[in-house]
Design a protein around this motif. Structure first.
Motif, PDB file in Angstrom:
ATOM      1  N   GLY A 138       0.528  -1.468  -0.184  1.00 23.88           N
ATOM      2  CA  GLY A 138       0.259   0.141  -0.087  1.00 23.88           C
ATOM      3  C   GLY A 138       0.217   1.304  -0.016  1.00 23.88           C
ATOM      4  N   ASN A 139       2.231   1.567  -0.316  1.00 23.27           N
ATOM      5  CA  ASN A 139       3.003   2.270  -0.238  1.00 23.27           C
ATOM      6  C   ASN A 139       3.381   2.797  -2.087  1.00 23.27           C
ATOM      7  N   ALA A 140       2.510   2.562  -2.428  1.00 20.81           N
ATOM      8  CA  ALA A 140       2.583   2.904  -3.951  1.00 20.81           C
ATOM      9  C   ALA A 140       1.386   3.245  -4.251  1.00 20.81           C
ATOM     10  N   SER A 141       1.491   3.844  -5.453  1.00 19.03           N
ATOM     11  CA  SER A 141      -0.396   4.250  -6.153  1.00 19.03           C
ATOM     12  C   SER A 141       0.172   4.319  -7.481  1.00 19.03           C
ATOM     13  N   PHE A 142      -1.902   4.355  -7.958  1.00 24.60           N
ATOM     14  CA  PHE A 142      -1.211   4.291  -9.646  1.00 24.60           C
ATOM     15  C   PHE A 142      -1.798   5.876 -10.406  1.00 24.60           C
ATOM     16  N   VAL A 143      -2.934   6.285  -9.162  1.00 20.11           N
ATOM     17  CA  VAL A 143      -3.877   7.274  -9.003  1.00 20.11           C
ATOM     18  C   VAL A 143      -2.509   9.158  -9.923  1.00 20.11           C
ATOM     19  N   LEU A 144      -2.783   9.571 -10.850  1.00 18.24           N
ATOM     20  CA  LEU A 144      -2.753  10.843 -11.013  1.00 18.24           C
ATOM     21  C   LEU A 144      -3.170  11.971  -9.892  1.00 18.24           C
ATOM     22  N   ASP A 145      -2.308  12.457  -9.873  1.00 17.15           N
ATOM     23  CA  ASP A 145      -2.021  14.380  -9.490  1.00 17.15           C
ATOM     24  C   ASP A 145      -1.674  15.030  -9.835  1.00 17.15           C
ATOM     25  N   ALA A 146      -1.145  16.248  -9.185  1.00 17.93           N
ATOM     26  CA  ALA A 146      -0.919  17.329  -9.523  1.00 17.93           C
ATOM     27  C   ALA A 146       0.801  17.312 -10.153  1.00 17.93           C
ATOM     28  N   ASN A 147       1.041  16.640  -8.256  1.00 16.14           N
ATOM     29  CA  ASN A 147       2.787  16.497  -8.311  1.00 16.14           C
ATOM     30  C   ASN A 147       3.056  15.113  -9.521  1.00 16.14           C
ATOM     31  N   ASN A 148       2.455  13.930  -9.891  1.00 22.73           N
ATOM     32  CA  ASN A 148       2.770  13.052 -10.271  1.00 22.73           C
ATOM     33  C   ASN A 148       2.426  12.332 -11.933  1.00 22.73           C
ATOM     34  N   ASN A 149       2.060  13.720 -12.434  1.00 22.19           N
ATOM     35  CA  ASN A 149       0.997  13.476 -13.950  1.00 22.19           C
ATOM     36  C   ASN A 149       2.198  13.333 -14.666  1.00 22.19           C
ATOM     37  N   GLN A 150       3.131  13.710 -15.282  1.00 26.86           N
ATOM     38  CA  GLN A 150       4.307  13.818 -15.931  1.00 26.86           C
ATOM     39  C   GLN A 150       5.618  12.780 -14.626  1.00 26.86           C
ATOM     40  N   VAL A 151       6.145  12.322 -15.632  1.00 25.98           N
ATOM     41  CA  VAL A 151       7.542  11.492 -15.858  1.00 25.98           C
ATOM     42  C   VAL A 151       8.381  12.611 -14.590  1.00 25.98           C
ATOM     43  N   SER A 152       9.212  12.571 -14.172  1.00 27.31           N
ATOM     44  CA  SER A 152      10.273  13.417 -12.900  1.00 27.31           C
ATOM     45  C   SER A 152      11.253  13.727 -14.244  1.00 27.31           C
ATOM     46  N   THR A 153      11.605  14.382 -13.769  1.00 24.42           N
ATOM     47  CA  THR A 153      12.981  14.702 -14.796  1.00 24.42           C
ATOM     48  C   THR A 153      14.333  14.347 -14.186  1.00 24.42           C
TER      49      THR A 153
END
Length: 203
Positions: A138-153
């Protein structure tokens, strides 16, 4: 909701069977999946007739394993923590766990679920293994939000590397029956400039 309702059916769906309706057509391999209908895979022609206005993703293959392009799936899922690869100039990730290479060599990073060697410092080798990790810890998620909407640099930079033939068997990305349809003509190919004419005989 940590997992969208269509993900488990996607991971359990067999792809690249011949469509029963369009079996005689050129692009009859079932390599598409509808996120709205959430049922069986279908072909190019079924998409046009039955899923025209739906959310559809296309599944491709690499060494007989199903992959999806990052550019498609990251619009619907948070794929952070999943290993990505650049294969034939397309950045992809694997749907499910794959068998370990015959060499048995273990790299610096391994998948938390299946122990497969990874190229980058990420947690999972595939979407399937991330799903298991979510259900288990339970320490990960597939749900998109404003912080992970894109792959980080940082992840973008790490994932821009191609699998070498020394690490794994040769990877080939194909789009169903379209593979090998287009052949490039060498730019330096010699062409005959004209039809030679024999010199006239002397009188």
């Amino acid at each position: 909701m940590l997992v969208p309702p269509w993900l488990t059916p996607l991971l359990n769906t067999p792809f690249f069977n011949v469509c029963r309706i369009h079996s005689d057509a050129a692009r009859s391999e079932c390599n598409m999946f509808c996120l709205d209908c959430n049922i069986d895979a279908f072909c190019f022609y079924c998409r046009s007739s039955r899923h025209k206005d739906h959310q559809v993703i296309q599944i491709r293959r690499s060494s007989y394993h199903d992959v999806v392009r990052v550019g498609e799936i990251q619009k619907m899922l948070d794929i952070s923590g999943v290993q990505t690869y650049v294969i034939n100039s397309a950045r992809v990730l694997f749907l499910n766990e794959r068998p370990q290479p015959k060499s048995g060599k273990t790299g610096a990073y391994i998948c938390e679920i299946c122990g497969r060697s990874l190229l980058d410092q990420v947690r999972f080798c595939s979407l399937g293994c991330k799903l298991v990790g979510i259900k288990r810890n339970g320490n990960a998620s597939f749900v998109l939000d404003a912080n992970n909407n894109q792959v980080s640099t940082m992840e973008e930079g790490m994932s821009r590397r191609t699998i070498s033939s020394r690490q794994e068997e040769e990877e080939e990305l194909r789009e169903g029956s379209e593979q090998g349809m287009y052949l490039a003509t060498p730019s330096n190919a010699r062409r005959r400039k004209g039809i030679p004419h024999r010199a006239p005989f002397g009188s």
